[in-house]
Motif scaffolding. Sequence first.
Motif, short mmCIF file in Angstrom:
data_model
loop_
_atom_site.label_atom_id
_atom_site.label_comp_id
_atom_site.label_asym_id
_atom_site.label_seq_id
_atom_site.Cartn_x
_atom_site.Cartn_y
_atom_site.Cartn_z
N LEU A 130 37.94 31.72 33.71
CA LEU A 130 37.20 30.46 33.67
C LEU A 130 36.82 30.04 35.09
N LEU A 131 35.73 29.31 35.18
CA LEU A 131 35.26 28.86 36.50
C LEU A 131 34.71 27.44 36.36
N ALA A 174 34.80 29.95 42.03
CA ALA A 174 36.03 30.74 41.93
C ALA A 174 36.42 30.94 40.47
N TRP A 175 36.45 32.19 40.04
CA TRP A 175 36.94 32.52 38.70
C TRP A 175 38.46 32.48 38.70
N LYS A 176 39.04 31.97 37.65
CA LYS A 176 40.49 31.91 37.55
C LYS A 176 40.91 32.53 36.22
N ARG A 177 41.94 33.36 36.27
CA ARG A 177 42.41 34.03 35.05
C ARG A 177 43.50 33.21 34.39
N TYR A 178 43.39 33.06 33.09
CA TYR A 178 44.42 32.39 32.29
C TYR A 178 44.92 33.37 31.25
N LYS A 266 52.00 40.41 35.35
CA LYS A 266 52.38 39.65 34.17
C LYS A 266 52.55 38.20 34.52
N ASN A 267 53.64 37.88 35.13
CA ASN A 267 53.85 36.46 35.36
C ASN A 267 53.36 36.02 36.73
N ILE A 268 52.32 36.63 37.20
CA ILE A 268 51.76 36.17 38.46
C ILE A 268 50.78 35.06 38.16
N PRO A 269 50.93 33.93 38.79
CA PRO A 269 50.00 32.85 38.49
C PRO A 269 48.60 33.22 38.93
N ALA A 270 47.65 32.82 38.09
CA ALA A 270 46.27 33.04 38.48
C ALA A 270 45.96 32.22 39.72
N GLN A 271 45.06 32.69 40.55
CA GLN A 271 44.74 32.01 41.79
C GLN A 271 43.52 31.14 41.63
N THR A 272 43.57 29.99 42.28
CA THR A 272 42.45 29.08 42.15
C THR A 272 41.22 29.58 42.86
N ASN A 327 50.07 45.99 41.86
CA ASN A 327 50.28 47.20 41.08
C ASN A 327 48.96 47.71 40.50
N ASN A 328 47.94 47.72 41.36
CA ASN A 328 46.61 48.24 41.06
C ASN A 328 45.81 47.37 40.11
N GLU A 329 46.25 46.18 39.84
CA GLU A 329 45.44 45.28 39.02
C GLU A 329 44.96 44.12 39.89
N LEU A 330 43.67 43.82 39.75
CA LEU A 330 43.08 42.74 40.55
C LEU A 330 43.66 41.39 40.14
N ILE A 331 44.26 40.68 41.09
CA ILE A 331 44.77 39.34 40.76
C ILE A 331 44.08 38.26 41.56
#
Length: 402
Positions: A130-131, A174-178, A266-272, A327-331
């Motif tokens: 979401l943005l 800024a896109w943010k992942r939820y 997994k439990n990494i908070p999405a970044q603003t 771990n190779n995933e874009l966060i």
Amino acid sequence: MKTAIFIPTIFLLVLFSCANKVYAQDCILKDTILRVDFGTAAAIQDFNLNRLSGYKRITDDCPNDGMYTFATSTARCYSDHWYTLDEDHTPGDNNGRMLICNASPSTGLFFYATLAGLKPNTKYEISMWLLNLCKINNDCTSTLPDITIRLEKPDQGLIAEFRTGSIAQTTVAAWKRYFSLFSTPPDVNLVNVKFINNAPGGCGNDFAMDDITFRQCYQPEPLPVVKKQPVRIPPPVVVKNPVKEPVKESPALKKRHVAVTVIPSKNIPAQTNQVKAAPVNKVGLPDPIRTRENLLIKKLDVAAGELTIQLYDNGTIDGDTVSIYHNNELIVSRAGLSEKPITIKLTVDGADPHHELIMVAENLGSIPPNTSLMVVTSKGKREEVFISSTKQQNAKLVIDLN
Ligand SMILES: [Ca+2]
Ligand SMILES: [Ca+2]
């Protein structure tokens, strides 16, 4: 910004953030089961939104209050009070579409889809990007989008419900992942997904949404149980006539096959301050990791617990932007470095003992190279790491449970 100025986009999705502690311990995510990416300009992935009472679908890129569109870009909407989006979020597509929504004056349902293909009695992750489209410091105080995602059975029985909370405005687009986990009930393979905006429209509450993804959660393999063998003490050996044995050459070391399982964050908070995702090579590592040298700059052995990692621009704020892979995933995608940190939280424990963070320079700022200061804090201990990355070389930080 003035009320009339804003057009909202509706987007939706699942969100959720960092509070899901269990996530890391008992879930390995793989197999994208379903993806809603809204297709492309040439081939739209459409949804039946006809039943929405509060919204009208349009084809313009700048929807007004109570309208939405599936656009490939936006440009200077509402006297430039919205961020201009040159493209959607989906990596690697051509003229990909996203949902742009300008919230209805009344709260309520803005996206509805029936999804098939989920198995009963199975745990999944649902995620979305979401943005918040509204720039800060416009002519009015923007209302923030606040979205509830409901997953329902065909008979409208509730399977799970998540809420994004307020989706904050950002200093750059800024896109943010939820994301969140949920389990399907035993008798269901059709799931109705409903996105409900809890905030009223008017000034603000304008947003973009893309890439609603379902991945299956697998239980990690249990660690093998090693039986203790009783220790036998051999009787003493008496050598009467020592015989000189010929010296044997050591057998050549054989290469062992090492199986590597990529465990998505997994439990990494999405970044603003996440922006556009980099293109991902779907059969292997993401392109920026595969095509650049990944220089190990620091290895930390830490006690079990939560780590906070903060990344600042080091010195003059000159417009450096970075992406961060876990771990190779874009966060974190194309975030600008400044005196305000990009903050990441990781849980290091027996279930997740190994973490690799790779910092990718997306540009070099006005003063090359791309430099930053990383501060890692765990249980009151603070470690500072200075990082320099270029278009040819990424910086890698490895954190292991000690
Ligand atoms: Ca898309
Ligand atoms: Ca609005």
